[in-house]
Write a protein that holds these residues in place. Structure first.
Motif, PDB file in Angstrom:
ATOM      1  N   PHE A 183       0.854  -1.182   0.000  1.00  0.00           N
ATOM      2  CA  PHE A 183       0.000   0.000   0.000  1.00  0.00           C
ATOM      3  C   PHE A 183       0.894   1.238   0.000  1.00  0.00           C
ATOM      4  N   LEU A 184       0.454   2.266  -0.710  1.00  0.00           N
ATOM      5  CA  LEU A 184       1.207   3.521  -0.747  1.00  0.00           C
ATOM      6  C   LEU A 184       0.569   4.543   0.179  1.00  0.00           C
ATOM      7  N   LEU A 185       1.392   5.235   0.927  1.00  0.00           N
ATOM      8  CA  LEU A 185       0.952   6.400   1.679  1.00  0.00           C
ATOM      9  C   LEU A 185       1.354   7.610   0.854  1.00  0.00           C
ATOM     10  N   ASN A 186       0.382   8.159   0.156  1.00  0.00           N
ATOM     11  CA  ASN A 186       0.539   9.252  -0.808  1.00  0.00           C
ATOM     12  C   ASN A 186       1.183   8.765  -2.107  1.00  0.00           C
ATOM     13  N   ALA A 187       0.861   9.470  -3.180  1.00  0.00           N
ATOM     14  CA  ALA A 187       1.346   9.117  -4.519  1.00  0.00           C
ATOM     15  C   ALA A 187       2.114  10.305  -5.079  1.00  0.00           C
ATOM     16  N   SER A 188       3.415  10.265  -4.946  1.00  0.00           N
ATOM     17  CA  SER A 188       4.303  11.359  -5.320  1.00  0.00           C
ATOM     18  C   SER A 188       4.353  11.562  -6.830  1.00  0.00           C
ATOM     19  N   PRO A 189       4.622  12.796  -7.292  1.00  0.00           N
ATOM     20  CA  PRO A 189       4.879  13.011  -8.720  1.00  0.00           C
ATOM     21  C   PRO A 189       6.086  12.221  -9.222  1.00  0.00           C
ATOM     22  N   ASP A 190       6.941  11.779  -8.297  1.00  0.00           N
ATOM     23  CA  ASP A 190       8.139  10.996  -8.653  1.00  0.00           C
ATOM     24  C   ASP A 190       7.882   9.493  -8.548  1.00  0.00           C
ATOM     25  N   LEU A 191       6.632   9.092  -8.554  1.00  0.00           N
ATOM     26  CA  LEU A 191       6.276   7.711  -8.232  1.00  0.00           C
ATOM     27  C   LEU A 191       6.897   6.682  -9.169  1.00  0.00           C
ATOM     28  N   ARG A 192       6.946   6.957 -10.455  1.00  0.00           N
ATOM     29  CA  ARG A 192       7.479   5.957 -11.385  1.00  0.00           C
ATOM     30  C   ARG A 192       8.924   5.620 -11.036  1.00  0.00           C
ATOM     31  N   VAL A 193       9.743   6.644 -10.828  1.00  0.00           N
ATOM     32  CA  VAL A 193      11.146   6.426 -10.479  1.00  0.00           C
ATOM     33  C   VAL A 193      11.257   5.694  -9.144  1.00  0.00           C
ATOM     34  N   GLN A 194      10.406   6.058  -8.196  1.00  0.00           N
ATOM     35  CA  GLN A 194      10.446   5.435  -6.877  1.00  0.00           C
ATOM     36  C   GLN A 194      10.115   3.952  -6.956  1.00  0.00           C
ATOM     37  N   LEU A 195       9.071   3.590  -7.688  1.00  0.00           N
ATOM     38  CA  LEU A 195       8.694   2.181  -7.808  1.00  0.00           C
ATOM     39  C   LEU A 195       9.763   1.375  -8.544  1.00  0.00           C
ATOM     40  N   GLU A 196      10.366   1.964  -9.554  1.00  0.00           N
ATOM     41  CA  GLU A 196      11.406   1.264 -10.296  1.00  0.00           C
ATOM     42  C   GLU A 196      12.644   1.016  -9.446  1.00  0.00           C
ATOM     43  N   SER A 197      12.848   1.843  -8.431  1.00  0.00           N
ATOM     44  CA  SER A 197      14.043   1.714  -7.597  1.00  0.00           C
ATOM     45  C   SER A 197      13.919   0.606  -6.555  1.00  0.00           C
ATOM     46  N   VAL A 198      12.721   0.031  -6.409  1.00  0.00           N
ATOM     47  CA  VAL A 198      12.491  -1.024  -5.404  1.00  0.00           C
ATOM     48  C   VAL A 198      11.974  -2.268  -6.131  1.00  0.00           C
ATOM     49  N   PRO A 199      12.820  -3.271  -6.387  1.00  0.00           N
ATOM     50  CA  PRO A 199      12.399  -4.460  -7.145  1.00  0.00           C
ATOM     51  C   PRO A 199      11.171  -5.157  -6.573  1.00  0.00           C
ATOM     52  N   ARG A 200      10.985  -5.121  -5.253  1.00  0.00           N
ATOM     53  CA  ARG A 200       9.817  -5.783  -4.661  1.00  0.00           C
ATOM     54  C   ARG A 200       8.505  -5.143  -5.101  1.00  0.00           C
ATOM     55  N   LEU A 201       8.563  -3.934  -5.618  1.00  0.00           N
ATOM     56  CA  LEU A 201       7.357  -3.252  -6.073  1.00  0.00           C
ATOM     57  C   LEU A 201       7.158  -3.366  -7.580  1.00  0.00           C
ATOM     58  N   HIS A 202       8.045  -4.114  -8.247  1.00  0.00           N
ATOM     59  CA  HIS A 202       7.909  -4.315  -9.687  1.00  0.00           C
ATOM     60  C   HIS A 202       6.767  -5.280  -9.991  1.00  0.00           C
ATOM     61  N   PRO A 203       6.237  -5.281 -11.214  1.00  0.00           N
ATOM     62  CA  PRO A 203       5.226  -6.279 -11.604  1.00  0.00           C
ATOM     63  C   PRO A 203       5.785  -7.686 -11.451  1.00  0.00           C
ATOM     64  N   GLN A 204       4.921  -8.636 -11.077  1.00  0.00           N
ATOM     65  CA  GLN A 204       5.337 -10.032 -10.970  1.00  0.00           C
ATOM     66  C   GLN A 204       5.511 -10.636 -12.356  1.00  0.00           C
ATOM     67  N   ALA A 205       6.348 -11.643 -12.435  1.00  0.00           N
ATOM     68  CA  ALA A 205       6.700 -12.213 -13.738  1.00  0.00           C
ATOM     69  C   ALA A 205       5.593 -13.062 -14.353  1.00  0.00           C
ATOM     70  N   LYS A 206       4.570 -13.431 -13.561  1.00  0.00           N
ATOM     71  CA  LYS A 206       3.601 -14.425 -14.035  1.00  0.00           C
ATOM     72  C   LYS A 206       2.685 -13.900 -15.142  1.00  0.00           C
ATOM     73  N   THR A 207       2.457 -12.590 -15.205  1.00  0.00           N
ATOM     74  CA  THR A 207       1.616 -12.037 -16.272  1.00  0.00           C
ATOM     75  C   THR A 207       2.307 -10.814 -16.859  1.00  0.00           C
ATOM     76  N   LEU A 208       1.846 -10.411 -18.050  1.00  0.00           N
ATOM     77  CA  LEU A 208       2.496  -9.297 -18.731  1.00  0.00           C
ATOM     78  C   LEU A 208       2.306  -7.975 -18.000  1.00  0.00           C
ATOM     79  N   ARG A 209       1.100  -7.735 -17.497  1.00  0.00           N
ATOM     80  CA  ARG A 209       0.848  -6.474 -16.777  1.00  0.00           C
ATOM     81  C   ARG A 209       0.135  -6.770 -15.463  1.00  0.00           C
ATOM     82  N   ASN A 210       0.733  -6.298 -14.371  1.00  0.00           N
ATOM     83  CA  ASN A 210       0.140  -6.483 -13.051  1.00  0.00           C
ATOM     84  C   ASN A 210       0.838  -5.532 -12.095  1.00  0.00           C
ATOM     85  N   THR A 211       0.378  -5.491 -10.877  1.00  0.00           N
ATOM     86  CA  THR A 211       0.994  -4.624  -9.883  1.00  0.00           C
ATOM     87  C   THR A 211       0.838  -5.223  -8.493  1.00  0.00           C
ATOM     88  N   ASN A 212       1.829  -4.953  -7.643  1.00  0.00           N
ATOM     89  CA  ASN A 212       1.749  -5.344  -6.239  1.00  0.00           C
ATOM     90  C   ASN A 212       1.114  -4.253  -5.394  1.00  0.00           C
TER      91      ASN A 212
END
Length: 327
Positions: A73-102
């Motif tokens: 869960f996110l506490l607030n959604a920063s304008p820098d969110l894309r970079v922030q999510l990419e910097s944390v592998p645990r928040l990346h999409p899971q490999a089982k499907t083409l598009r998904n989110t944790n």
């Protein structure tokens, strides 16, 4: 047996982590504009821009939390969110499907742009689950038309945060392992709603979040305009406190010549001074006390500055991007 060393210095077996220990990741720790801010040449921004060892760049404030390291869960959604999510592998999409989110949902503390523009970056992910007060929802609907814009994509599923501890549910309605409640703080409407909403409660909230299994307690208060009795009483009821560190002094921006508004006018109690938060936080018997949402003008950002030394001497940490906490 392998283990994971949490931030309290205790070796926690991976098996125990899977059973329920709250994880907290500070994705961004700066106030609006980040550090360095694109159009700012204040001392802090200058040093950050040239790669000074005394001051590290920061993205705008946002936090990720999870009870077991799988749904987040996110506490607030920063304008820098894309970079922030990419910097944390645990928040990346899971490999089982083409598009998904944790990411299960976003819990908003207010309607400020530095806390909400990241929702626009989530438009490709289907309907976004957003927890927000009615005043915050109104501001994002009538004020900047963020909600109507997102209706052209997946839309928003709104949830009003509870006033009593209640289960924080996943998108499928199952329990996440966390309970949460909104904590009222006195606030003002965002600038884009000036004249269309009155000041008072509902413009800004904090969140108390409790792990159902470990009992770990987080109190998230990134925007505190007034240290009233209710807030002071709430401060010690947690294991980890993430608190408003926006400004060191009341007239910080004015003194530096980068703005005319005071800390109070911008909805933040300063850290220093007679009525500042440092004096209230220092004596608290809380495991970890951490300042976040720190403005680029704040001298606590410079390692070794008198303000930095004073904060650390009081037993309070200065949050940084990527900081991880386990409770």
């Amino acid at each position: 047996m392998g283990g994971h060393k949490c931030n309290f210095g205790v070796l926690v077996p991976w098996k125990q982590l899977s059973l329920g220990v709250m994880r907290i990741i500070l994705l961004g720790t700066a106030a609006g504009g980040g550090l360095p801010q694109w159009n700012c040449n204040c001392p802090n921004c200058r040093e950050a821009r040239i790669g000074s060892e005394r001051i590290a760049p920061r993205t705008q404030s946002s936090v990720a939390i999870s009870a077991d390291g799988r749904p987040w869960f996110l506490l607030n959604a920063s304008p820098d969110l894309r970079v922030q999510l990419e910097s944390v592998p645990r928040l990346h999409p899971q490999a089982k499907t083409l598009r998904n989110t944790n990411i299960e949902a976003v819990l908003l503390t207010n309607a400020d742009l530095d806390h909400t523009l990241g929702l626009l970056l989530m438009r490709e992910g289907g309907k976004i689950r957003v927890h927000a007060t009615s005043r915050v929802r109104e501001a994002l609907t009538r004020g900047i038309s963020l909600a109507p814009t997102l209706q052209s994509f997946g839309g928003i599923h709104w949830t009003k945060p509870p006033r009593e501890l209640s289960p924080l549910l996943r998108r499928n309605g199952s329990r996440s392992g966390l309970r949460y409640q909104a904590v009222d703080v006195i606030g003002k409407p965002p600038r884009f709603m000036k004249g269309r909403q009155s000041s008072g409660f509902g413009h800004s909230v904090g969140y108390r979040i409790v792990d159902e299994k470990s009992g770990g307690r987080l109190l998230f208060l990134p925007d505190v305009a007034v240290l009233d009795e209710q807030i002071i009483d709430a401060l010690s009821d947690c294991d980890v406190l993430l608190f408003d560190g926006t400004f060191w002094s009341e007239n910080e921006m004015r003194k530096l010549g980068v703005g005319n508004l005071s800390a109070k006018q911008m909805g933040h109690v300063p850290i220093g001074g007679r009525g500042g938060s440092l004096k209230q936080l220092a004596p608290l018997k809380v495991r970890r006390k951490i300042y976040t949402h720190i403005n680029n003008t704040n001298p606590i950002l410079r390692k070794g500055s008198p303000e930095d030394v004073a904060v650390r001497a009081a037993g309070i940490e200065i949050g940084h991007d990527g900081m991880e906490i386990v409770i």
